[in-house]
Scaffold this motif. Structure first.
Motif, PDB file in Angstrom:
ATOM      1  N   MET A   1      22.759 -69.459 -31.230  1.00  0.00           N
ATOM      2  CA  MET A   1      21.810 -68.842 -30.279  1.00  0.00           C
ATOM      3  C   MET A   1      21.918 -69.520 -28.899  1.00  0.00           C
ATOM      4  O   MET A   1      22.035 -70.739 -28.821  1.00  0.00           O
ATOM      5  N   ALA A   2      21.903 -68.714 -27.834  1.00  0.00           N
ATOM      6  CA  ALA A   2      21.996 -69.284 -26.491  1.00  0.00           C
ATOM      7  C   ALA A   2      20.770 -70.161 -26.208  1.00  0.00           C
ATOM      8  O   ALA A   2      19.684 -69.885 -26.720  1.00  0.00           O
ATOM      9  N   GLU A   3      20.968 -71.173 -25.372  1.00  0.00           N
ATOM     10  CA  GLU A   3      19.871 -72.082 -25.028  1.00  0.00           C
ATOM     11  C   GLU A   3      18.802 -71.334 -24.223  1.00  0.00           C
ATOM     12  O   GLU A   3      19.137 -70.541 -23.332  1.00  0.00           O
ATOM     13  N   GLN A   4      17.526 -71.588 -24.557  1.00  0.00           N
ATOM     14  CA  GLN A   4      16.461 -70.921 -23.800  1.00  0.00           C
ATOM     15  C   GLN A   4      16.304 -71.597 -22.433  1.00  0.00           C
ATOM     16  O   GLN A   4      16.381 -72.821 -22.330  1.00  0.00           O
ATOM     17  N   LYS A   5      16.058 -70.793 -21.413  1.00  0.00           N
ATOM     18  CA  LYS A   5      16.044 -71.330 -20.054  1.00  0.00           C
ATOM     19  C   LYS A   5      14.652 -71.728 -19.565  1.00  0.00           C
ATOM     20  O   LYS A   5      14.510 -72.394 -18.545  1.00  0.00           O
ATOM     21  N   LEU A   6      13.601 -71.280 -20.278  1.00  0.00           N
ATOM     22  CA  LEU A   6      12.240 -71.559 -19.781  1.00  0.00           C
ATOM     23  C   LEU A   6      11.358 -72.188 -20.869  1.00  0.00           C
ATOM     24  O   LEU A   6      10.139 -71.955 -20.902  1.00  0.00           O
ATOM     25  N   THR A   7      11.954 -73.006 -21.698  1.00  0.00           N
ATOM     26  CA  THR A   7      11.208 -73.592 -22.813  1.00  0.00           C
ATOM     27  C   THR A   7       9.977 -74.369 -22.320  1.00  0.00           C
ATOM     28  O   THR A   7      10.086 -75.226 -21.449  1.00  0.00           O
ATOM     29  N   GLY A   8       8.824 -74.018 -22.860  1.00  0.00           N
ATOM     30  CA  GLY A   8       7.591 -74.749 -22.544  1.00  0.00           C
ATOM     31  C   GLY A   8       6.996 -74.426 -21.178  1.00  0.00           C
ATOM     32  O   GLY A   8       5.964 -74.985 -20.790  1.00  0.00           O
ATOM     33  N   ARG A   9       7.618 -73.520 -20.436  1.00  0.00           N
ATOM     34  CA  ARG A   9       7.088 -73.200 -19.093  1.00  0.00           C
ATOM     35  C   ARG A   9       5.881 -72.281 -19.210  1.00  0.00           C
ATOM     36  O   ARG A   9       5.835 -71.406 -20.062  1.00  0.00           O
ATOM     37  N   ARG A  10       4.934 -72.480 -18.284  1.00  0.00           N
ATOM     38  CA  ARG A  10       3.689 -71.708 -18.291  1.00  0.00           C
ATOM     39  C   ARG A  10       3.690 -70.754 -17.096  1.00  0.00           C
ATOM     40  O   ARG A  10       3.823 -71.202 -15.967  1.00  0.00           O
ATOM     41  N   ALA A  11       3.539 -69.460 -17.382  1.00  0.00           N
ATOM     42  CA  ALA A  11       3.735 -68.453 -16.323  1.00  0.00           C
ATOM     43  C   ALA A  11       2.574 -67.460 -16.232  1.00  0.00           C
ATOM     44  O   ALA A  11       1.938 -67.130 -17.238  1.00  0.00           O
ATOM     45  N   ILE A  12       2.329 -67.000 -15.007  1.00  0.00           N
ATOM     46  CA  ILE A  12       1.453 -65.833 -14.780  1.00  0.00           C
ATOM     47  C   ILE A  12       2.337 -64.728 -14.206  1.00  0.00           C
ATOM     48  O   ILE A  12       3.128 -64.979 -13.283  1.00  0.00           O
ATOM     49  N   VAL A  13       2.207 -63.523 -14.747  1.00  0.00           N
ATOM     50  CA  VAL A  13       2.922 -62.362 -14.205  1.00  0.00           C
ATOM     51  C   VAL A  13       1.889 -61.270 -13.935  1.00  0.00           C
ATOM     52  O   VAL A  13       1.239 -60.770 -14.867  1.00  0.00           O
ATOM     53  N   THR A  14       1.714 -60.892 -12.674  1.00  0.00           N
ATOM     54  CA  THR A  14       0.777 -59.802 -12.369  1.00  0.00           C
ATOM     55  C   THR A  14       1.477 -58.455 -12.578  1.00  0.00           C
ATOM     56  O   THR A  14       2.708 -58.368 -12.521  1.00  0.00           O
ATOM     57  N   GLY A  15       0.686 -57.426 -12.816  1.00  0.00           N
ATOM     58  CA  GLY A  15       1.270 -56.103 -13.056  1.00  0.00           C
ATOM     59  C   GLY A  15       2.085 -56.083 -14.337  1.00  0.00           C
ATOM     60  O   GLY A  15       3.084 -55.370 -14.449  1.00  0.00           O
ATOM     61  N   GLY A  16       1.636 -56.851 -15.336  1.00  0.00           N
ATOM     62  CA  GLY A  16       2.429 -57.032 -16.555  1.00  0.00           C
ATOM     63  C   GLY A  16       2.244 -55.967 -17.618  1.00  0.00           C
ATOM     64  O   GLY A  16       2.880 -56.040 -18.670  1.00  0.00           O
ATOM     65  N   ALA A  17       1.383 -54.976 -17.365  1.00  0.00           N
ATOM     66  CA  ALA A  17       1.129 -53.964 -18.399  1.00  0.00           C
ATOM     67  C   ALA A  17       2.341 -53.064 -18.634  1.00  0.00           C
ATOM     68  O   ALA A  17       2.539 -52.551 -19.727  1.00  0.00           O
ATOM     69  N   THR A  18       3.143 -52.908 -17.606  1.00  0.00           N
ATOM     70  CA  THR A  18       4.266 -51.957 -17.718  1.00  0.00           C
ATOM     71  C   THR A  18       5.372 -52.304 -16.722  1.00  0.00           C
ATOM     72  O   THR A  18       5.251 -53.263 -15.949  1.00  0.00           O
ATOM     73  N   GLY A  19       6.452 -51.542 -16.758  1.00  0.00           N
ATOM     74  CA  GLY A  19       7.488 -51.610 -15.723  1.00  0.00           C
ATOM     75  C   GLY A  19       8.137 -52.976 -15.560  1.00  0.00           C
ATOM     76  O   GLY A  19       8.433 -53.678 -16.538  1.00  0.00           O
ATOM     77  N   ILE A  20       8.345 -53.358 -14.316  1.00  0.00           N
ATOM     78  CA  ILE A  20       9.063 -54.594 -13.998  1.00  0.00           C
ATOM     79  C   ILE A  20       8.281 -55.819 -14.483  1.00  0.00           C
ATOM     80  O   ILE A  20       8.862 -56.763 -15.019  1.00  0.00           O
ATOM     81  N   GLY A  21       6.954 -55.804 -14.315  1.00  0.00           N
ATOM     82  CA  GLY A  21       6.139 -56.948 -14.757  1.00  0.00           C
ATOM     83  C   GLY A  21       6.249 -57.156 -16.259  1.00  0.00           C
ATOM     84  O   GLY A  21       6.417 -58.291 -16.739  1.00  0.00           O
ATOM     85  N   TYR A  22       6.174 -56.066 -17.018  1.00  0.00           N
ATOM     86  CA  TYR A  22       6.314 -56.163 -18.477  1.00  0.00           C
ATOM     87  C   TYR A  22       7.711 -56.676 -18.837  1.00  0.00           C
ATOM     88  O   TYR A  22       7.860 -57.543 -19.704  1.00  0.00           O
ATOM     89  N   GLY A  23       8.712 -56.154 -18.160  1.00  0.00           N
ATOM     90  CA  GLY A  23      10.096 -56.574 -18.425  1.00  0.00           C
ATOM     91  C   GLY A  23      10.285 -58.065 -18.175  1.00  0.00           C
ATOM     92  O   GLY A  23      10.989 -58.748 -18.925  1.00  0.00           O
ATOM     93  N   ILE A  24       9.648 -58.571 -17.129  1.00  0.00           N
ATOM     94  CA  ILE A  24       9.755 -60.005 -16.817  1.00  0.00           C
ATOM     95  C   ILE A  24       9.032 -60.828 -17.885  1.00  0.00           C
ATOM     96  O   ILE A  24       9.562 -61.835 -18.381  1.00  0.00           O
TER      97      ILE A  24
END
Ligand code: NAD
Length: 255
Positions: A1-24
């Motif tokens: 399995m490829a190494e994860q790039k954001l292990t343990g990182r804490r994120a807020i994503v606005t507009g996350g219900a759909t579209g680009i925000g959900y994809g991120i």
């Protein structure tokens, strides 16, 4: 399995219900991050968080309202004891030329697309600056530098997001906060926002064909295309990159 790039990182994503925000949010979680998605759409956001699983929480949030940001950052501080990644994605495309956009439409566009990034950057910097820094990503658009007569408010708002990003990045760099601030300029991406634009015009099919033809690479983008850039900008690999805008557009801006 490829190494994860954001292990343990804490994120807020606005507009996350759909579209680009959900994809991120989806990609961030796959890369090992814990994510709070926020959205004005309560049902959509709740449903999205359920689909994203235990590494995701949803907060109901109108990005244009300052007090609601206080709540989002209080929840992040409480749940995460800090913040590593802030992604300002929520936005609206309200159509109209200079002759038919009214003041309300103009103000809504600026509040949702630009003031949101200002408030998101301000709050994120407070949490990040004494806690090892972090990454802020603002969603602009190729519309920041490609004028369309019927998108006067949207064009202006996205150009504002790009320049705000540079100013905030410069401040953070000079202050030695370890906070990198960048923007992404997507071309046309297959999301609900695009559907809305297509449905607003008389000949939606013709508009869609013209959008496809604008992308020399031969297709319009998908949320995953933008998410891949967001992962890179949020990762350690991008530590020397700040104050820049990145097109993800199948060479549309060179066409
Ligand atoms: N789709 C494209 O072609 C495209 C291209 C370039 C840039 N963008 C930008 O990417 C971002 C996301 O676009 P998308 O295509 O995923 O849009 P979308 O309409 O599919 O999703 C946007 C999300 O933001 C939410 N939202 C809208 N107003 C809000 C508010 N006031 N507070 C909180 N949430 C709110 C919506 O409920 C929705 O869930 C936007 O900033 C948009 O301008 C999109």
């Amino acid at each position: 399995m490829a190494e994860q790039k954001l292990t343990g990182r804490r994120a807020i994503v606005t507009g996350g219900a759909t579209g680009i925000g959900y994809g991120i949010a989806l990609r961030f979680i796959a890369e090992g991050a814990t994510v709070i998605i926020t959205d004005i759409d309560k049902a959509g956001g709740t449903n999205a968080a359920e689909r994203l699983g235990p590494s995701c929480d949803f907060v109901h949030h109108d990005v244009s309202v300052p007090e609601e940001w206080d709540n989002v950052f209080a929840i992040a501080a409480d749940r995460f004891s800090g913040l590593d990644i802030m992604v300002n994605v929520a936005g609206v495309t309200l159509m109209g030329t200079i002759e038919d956009v009214d003041v309300k439409t103009w103000d809504t566009t600026m509040a949702v697309n630009v003031r949101s990034c200002f408030l998101g950057c301000q709050g994120a910097i407070k949490l990040m600056k004494n806690d090892g820094g972090g990454a802020i990503i603002n969603m602009a658009s190729v519309s920041a530098f490609r004028p369309q007569a019927e998108l006067v408010a949207y064009n202006t708002s996205k150009a504002g997001v790009d320049m705000m990003t540079k100013s905030v990045a410069l401040h953070c760099a000079r202050s030695g906060y370890g906070i990198n601030v960048n923007s992404i300029n997507p071309g046309v991406i297959q999301t609900a926002m695009l559907e809305k634009v297509i449905n607003q015009v008389e000949d939606g099919e013709a508009l869609m064909d013209s959008y496809k033809a604008m992308h020399p690479i031969g297709r319009i983008g998908e949320p995953e295309d933008v998410a891949a850039m967001a992962v890179y900008l949020a990762s350690e690999e991008a530590s020397f990159i700040t104050g820049s805008g990145f097109t993800v557009d199948g060479s549309l801006s060179n066409n």
